[in-house]
Write a protein that holds these residues in place. Structure first.
Motif, PDB file in Angstrom:
ATOM      1  N   ALA A  14     -12.978   2.664   5.132  1.00  0.00           N
ATOM      2  CA  ALA A  14     -12.107   3.707   5.537  1.00  0.00           C
ATOM      3  C   ALA A  14     -10.898   3.723   5.126  1.00  0.00           C
ATOM      4  CB  ALA A  14     -12.259   3.424   7.263  1.00  0.00           C
ATOM      5  N   TYR A  15     -10.829   3.195   4.041  1.00  0.00           N
ATOM      6  CA  TYR A  15      -9.409   3.062   3.381  1.00  0.00           C
ATOM      7  C   TYR A  15      -8.893   4.672   2.912  1.00  0.00           C
ATOM      8  CZ  TYR A  15      -5.765   2.524  -0.231  1.00  0.00           C
ATOM      9  OH  TYR A  15      -4.667   2.557  -0.988  1.00  0.00           O
ATOM     10  N   ASP A  16      -7.836   5.032   3.604  1.00  0.00           N
ATOM     11  CA  ASP A  16      -7.194   6.219   3.411  1.00  0.00           C
ATOM     12  C   ASP A  16      -5.742   6.359   3.243  1.00  0.00           C
ATOM     13  OD1 ASP A  16      -6.287   8.947   3.582  1.00  0.00           O
ATOM     14  OD2 ASP A  16      -7.353   9.608   5.608  1.00  0.00           O
ATOM     15  N   PRO A  17      -5.224   6.147   1.921  1.00  0.00           N
ATOM     16  CA  PRO A  17      -3.809   6.118   1.748  1.00  0.00           C
ATOM     17  C   PRO A  17      -3.108   7.335   1.940  1.00  0.00           C
ATOM     18  CG  PRO A  17      -5.251   6.574  -0.308  1.00  0.00           C
ATOM     19  CD  PRO A  17      -6.169   6.372   0.711  1.00  0.00           C
ATOM     20  N   LYS A  18      -3.654   8.393   2.396  1.00  0.00           N
ATOM     21  CA  LYS A  18      -2.859   9.601   2.841  1.00  0.00           C
ATOM     22  C   LYS A  18      -2.418   9.324   4.193  1.00  0.00           C
ATOM     23  CE  LYS A  18      -2.652  14.688   3.304  1.00  0.00           C
ATOM     24  NZ  LYS A  18      -2.193  14.460   4.763  1.00  0.00           N
ATOM     25  N   ALA A  19      -3.479   8.849   5.052  1.00  0.00           N
ATOM     26  CA  ALA A  19      -3.280   8.331   6.610  1.00  0.00           C
ATOM     27  C   ALA A  19      -2.047   7.310   6.651  1.00  0.00           C
ATOM     28  CB  ALA A  19      -4.541   8.036   6.868  1.00  0.00           C
TER      29      ALA A  19
ATOM     30  N   ALA B  14     -16.002  -2.440  -2.309  1.00  0.00           N
ATOM     31  CA  ALA B  14     -14.939  -1.378  -2.426  1.00  0.00           C
ATOM     32  C   ALA B  14     -15.194  -0.593  -3.716  1.00  0.00           C
ATOM     33  CB  ALA B  14     -13.560  -1.966  -2.336  1.00  0.00           C
ATOM     34  N   GLY B  15     -15.461  -1.324  -4.541  1.00  0.00           N
ATOM     35  CA  GLY B  15     -15.878  -0.923  -5.938  1.00  0.00           C
ATOM     36  C   GLY B  15     -14.800   0.147  -6.650  1.00  0.00           C
ATOM     37  N   ARG B  16     -13.627   0.017  -6.239  1.00  0.00           N
ATOM     38  CA  ARG B  16     -12.548   1.193  -6.893  1.00  0.00           C
ATOM     39  C   ARG B  16     -11.090   0.708  -6.886  1.00  0.00           C
ATOM     40  NH1 ARG B  16     -13.412   2.360  -1.573  1.00  0.00           N
ATOM     41  NH2 ARG B  16     -11.946   3.389  -0.252  1.00  0.00           N
ATOM     42  N   ASP B  17     -10.314   1.489  -7.612  1.00  0.00           N
ATOM     43  CA  ASP B  17      -8.799   0.881  -7.693  1.00  0.00           C
ATOM     44  C   ASP B  17      -8.256   1.414  -6.340  1.00  0.00           C
ATOM     45  OD1 ASP B  17      -5.971   0.850  -8.262  1.00  0.00           O
ATOM     46  OD2 ASP B  17      -6.221   2.486  -9.664  1.00  0.00           O
ATOM     47  N   LEU B  18      -7.565   0.621  -5.510  1.00  0.00           N
ATOM     48  CA  LEU B  18      -6.781   0.891  -4.233  1.00  0.00           C
ATOM     49  C   LEU B  18      -5.462   1.249  -4.621  1.00  0.00           C
ATOM     50  CD1 LEU B  18      -8.393  -1.855  -2.045  1.00  0.00           C
ATOM     51  CD2 LEU B  18      -9.288   0.341  -2.544  1.00  0.00           C
ATOM     52  N   LEU B  19      -4.843   1.014  -5.854  1.00  0.00           N
ATOM     53  CA  LEU B  19      -3.312   1.256  -5.991  1.00  0.00           C
ATOM     54  C   LEU B  19      -3.107   2.657  -6.240  1.00  0.00           C
ATOM     55  CD1 LEU B  19      -2.357  -2.012  -7.883  1.00  0.00           C
ATOM     56  CD2 LEU B  19      -2.649  -1.650  -5.543  1.00  0.00           C
ATOM     57  N   GLY B  20      -3.831   3.267  -7.336  1.00  0.00           N
ATOM     58  CA  GLY B  20      -3.582   4.594  -7.495  1.00  0.00           C
ATOM     59  C   GLY B  20      -3.251   5.557  -6.594  1.00  0.00           C
ATOM     60  N   GLY B  21      -4.404   5.658  -5.496  1.00  0.00           N
ATOM     61  CA  GLY B  21      -4.290   6.578  -4.515  1.00  0.00           C
ATOM     62  C   GLY B  21      -3.094   6.178  -3.533  1.00  0.00           C
ATOM     63  N   TYR B  22      -2.729   5.099  -3.287  1.00  0.00           N
ATOM     64  CA  TYR B  22      -1.684   4.384  -2.334  1.00  0.00           C
ATOM     65  C   TYR B  22      -0.298   4.980  -3.239  1.00  0.00           C
ATOM     66  CZ  TYR B  22       1.947   1.057  -1.799  1.00  0.00           C
ATOM     67  OH  TYR B  22       3.070   0.492  -1.606  1.00  0.00           O
ATOM     68  N   ALA B  23      -0.071   4.734  -4.492  1.00  0.00           N
ATOM     69  CA  ALA B  23       1.152   5.400  -4.978  1.00  0.00           C
ATOM     70  C   ALA B  23       1.560   6.851  -5.010  1.00  0.00           C
ATOM     71  CB  ALA B  23       1.223   4.960  -6.681  1.00  0.00           C
ATOM     72  N   GLU B  24       0.093   7.691  -5.084  1.00  0.00           N
ATOM     73  CA  GLU B  24       0.067   8.959  -5.252  1.00  0.00           C
ATOM     74  C   GLU B  24       0.274   9.772  -3.771  1.00  0.00           C
ATOM     75  OE1 GLU B  24      -2.935  12.678  -5.894  1.00  0.00           O
ATOM     76  OE2 GLU B  24      -3.539  10.628  -6.577  1.00  0.00           O
ATOM     77  N   ALA B  25       0.028   8.967  -2.657  1.00  0.00           N
ATOM     78  CA  ALA B  25       0.107   9.373  -1.389  1.00  0.00           C
ATOM     79  C   ALA B  25       1.404   9.100  -0.982  1.00  0.00           C
ATOM     80  CB  ALA B  25      -0.858   8.639  -0.486  1.00  0.00           C
ATOM     81  N   LEU B  26       2.197   7.903  -1.254  1.00  0.00           N
ATOM     82  CA  LEU B  26       3.505   7.738  -0.845  1.00  0.00           C
ATOM     83  C   LEU B  26       4.476   8.726  -1.507  1.00  0.00           C
ATOM     84  CD1 LEU B  26       3.989   3.642  -1.121  1.00  0.00           C
ATOM     85  CD2 LEU B  26       3.558   5.275   0.942  1.00  0.00           C
ATOM     86  N   ARG B  27       4.060   8.842  -3.029  1.00  0.00           N
ATOM     87  CA  ARG B  27       5.184   9.865  -3.309  1.00  0.00           C
ATOM     88  C   ARG B  27       5.144  11.338  -2.777  1.00  0.00           C
ATOM     89  NH1 ARG B  27       3.909   6.437  -8.399  1.00  0.00           N
ATOM     90  NH2 ARG B  27       5.916   5.440  -8.811  1.00  0.00           N
ATOM     91  N   ALA B  28       3.768  11.733  -2.449  1.00  0.00           N
ATOM     92  CA  ALA B  28       3.536  12.930  -1.867  1.00  0.00           C
ATOM     93  C   ALA B  28       4.222  13.086  -0.608  1.00  0.00           C
ATOM     94  CB  ALA B  28       2.048  13.274  -1.469  1.00  0.00           C
ATOM     95  N   ARG B  29       4.566  11.980   0.012  1.00  0.00           N
ATOM     96  CA  ARG B  29       5.551  12.075   1.479  1.00  0.00           C
ATOM     97  C   ARG B  29       6.825  11.623   0.915  1.00  0.00           C
ATOM     98  NH1 ARG B  29       3.396  12.702   6.492  1.00  0.00           N
ATOM     99  NH2 ARG B  29       5.729  13.050   6.638  1.00  0.00           N
TER     100      ARG B  29
END
Length: 423
Positions: free
Chosen positions: A53-58, A99-114
């Protein structure tokens, strides 16, 4: 390098410890170090780390509602498990977990979007790497650093070649973080297990700043750090220069289901205002569950703190440290032009709020958030020793349930008396 202006005015960051340790809810890496779990049991958590349920935008939305201006995520803790697809070894959540995926890219993108600044945590030490326990600190700060089997060679024979391989691994991973995710801040840890020379910090700092010259580095880069990081223990005197207090919402950095000692919103407001009143930032720690969601109690605390900050934003952002202790019984902040002083009152004032040693005349006092004005007057004073400023207590309707803030609009820049009185 001069400190980046954004950091000094950020005031609040969110510290996120996220990794396989959230599966069993055990202390991050330390349960491996202490032997609470065997290596087999600790690493078995890899098989159940889903980030389903990892949702970096949330996450970014929640951090913004909390009033934070930056966040720091544990890209790799002392256990050696990386949250991205690293080319240096295979101990990462992309290859080794569901999890099978990179967890950092979405985090960085979501923070910058806010509009939030991106921070990444990285441990110099790695208690899983085969080449790590190959040298000994020349002046061990404690017994564990000299003897622990995850830290030093058990036969006492150092292996400089193995250590060189370890540094190449560490430097390679840090280079990936810099080049892929362009962090605004790198938050290092684990520095106590080796000397600055052993860590090769001058070369590492040069590599980071060559890739991203404006990167802010914490004090665990030792002489190459930009700011101090007191942890859990609230300082009574502010460290010299920029600093940040690292504090958890409950007693744990990562998710631990049995830890119900959640600080109240009132306590968090107190910690926050005491910190910014001394010129620091608060880096507030929350640990998500293995699926990537935060405890409802932690969401409630972050939103409660954010609501207080929103109501009192003028006393938070664009301010610096306020009065030294003794002038006012509570924290305070000072506007950048030094012409507005913000007094924080944790308890509803009964009759009046007093300020001592204020040489500058006060033009107006108002309650931040409601705009209600408060009468004020000065009593006493002799020669160059100013009298006491008394501010009438605001009405109950104008007080805040967590902390009321009074804005003193000054007739000029703040000028304080710090003497011993007339002899």
């Amino acid at each position: 390098m001069p400190m980046q202006p954004w950091f000094r005015d950020a005031k609040l960051g969110i510290f996120v410890h996220y990794g396989i340790y959230s599966v069993e809810g055990v202390p991050e890496s330390w349960s491996l170090y202490s032997g609470t779990l065997s290596r087999e049991a600790y690493m078995a958590q890899l098989d159940r780390f889903t980030a389903a349920a990892y949702d970096p935008k949330a996450w970014a939305d929640l951090f913004a509602r909390a009033g934070a201006r930056y966040a720091v995520l544990t890209a790799r803790h002392h256990d050696g498990v990386a949250l991205w697809d690293t080319a240096y070894g295979d101990l990462d959540v992309v290859r080794r977990t569901p999890a099978g995926r990179d967890l950092l890219g979405g985090y960085a993108e979501a923070l910058r979007a806010r509009g939030l600044r991106v921070g990444l945590y990285y441990s110099h030490s790695d208690w899983s790497h085969p080449d790590y326990a190959s040298v000994v600190h020349p002046e061990p700060p404690n017994g564990d650093v000299a003897t622990h089997p995850l830290v030093v060679p058990q036969d006492g024979v150092e292996d400089p070649g193995a250590w060189a391989r370890y540094l190449a691994y560490r430097d390679g991973q840090v280079g990936e973080l810099v080049d892929r995710y362009r962090p605004d801040l790198l938050w290092f840890d684990g520095e106590w297990e080796r000397s600055e020379e052993q860590w090769g910090l001058p070369a590492l700092a040069a590599r980071i700043l060559a890739g991203r010259p404006d990167t802010v580095l914490n004090a665990r880069m030792l002489s190459h750090g930009d700011y101090a990081t007191p942890e859990q223990g609230v300082p009574l005197l502010p460290p010299d220069g920029p600093w940040e207090l690292c504090l958890t919402v409950n007693d744990s950095w990562g998710f631990q289901g049995g830890d119900h000692r959640h600080k109240s919103v009132h306590q968090l407001v107190r910690h926050f205002t005491e910190t910014i009143g001394m010129g620091g930032n608060l880096l507030l720690g929350v640990g998500p569950r293995e699926d990537g969601t935060f405890l409802p109690e932690h969401v409630e605390r972050l939103e409660g703190l954010g609501a207080w900050i929103t109501r009192h934003a003028e006393a938070v952002y664009g301010t610096g440290a306020g009065l030294p202790a003794g002038h006012h019984y509570g924290p305070s902040t000072l506007s950048a032009d030094r012409r507005t002083l913000h007094l924080v009152c944790f308890d509803p004032p009964r009759e009046a709020v007093s300020v001592r040693g204020l040489r500058t005349a006060v033009k107006r006092v108002r309650v931040v958030g409601t705009g209600a004005e408060a009468a004020h007057r000065v009593t006493g004073g002799l020669h160059d020793v100013p009298g006491v400023l008394w501010i009438d207590a605001p009405s109950a309707a104008d007080t805040d349930p967590h902390a009321t803030v009074l804005a003193l609009e000054l007739d000029g820049e703040l000028d304080l008396y710090r003497g011993t009185g007339r002899g």
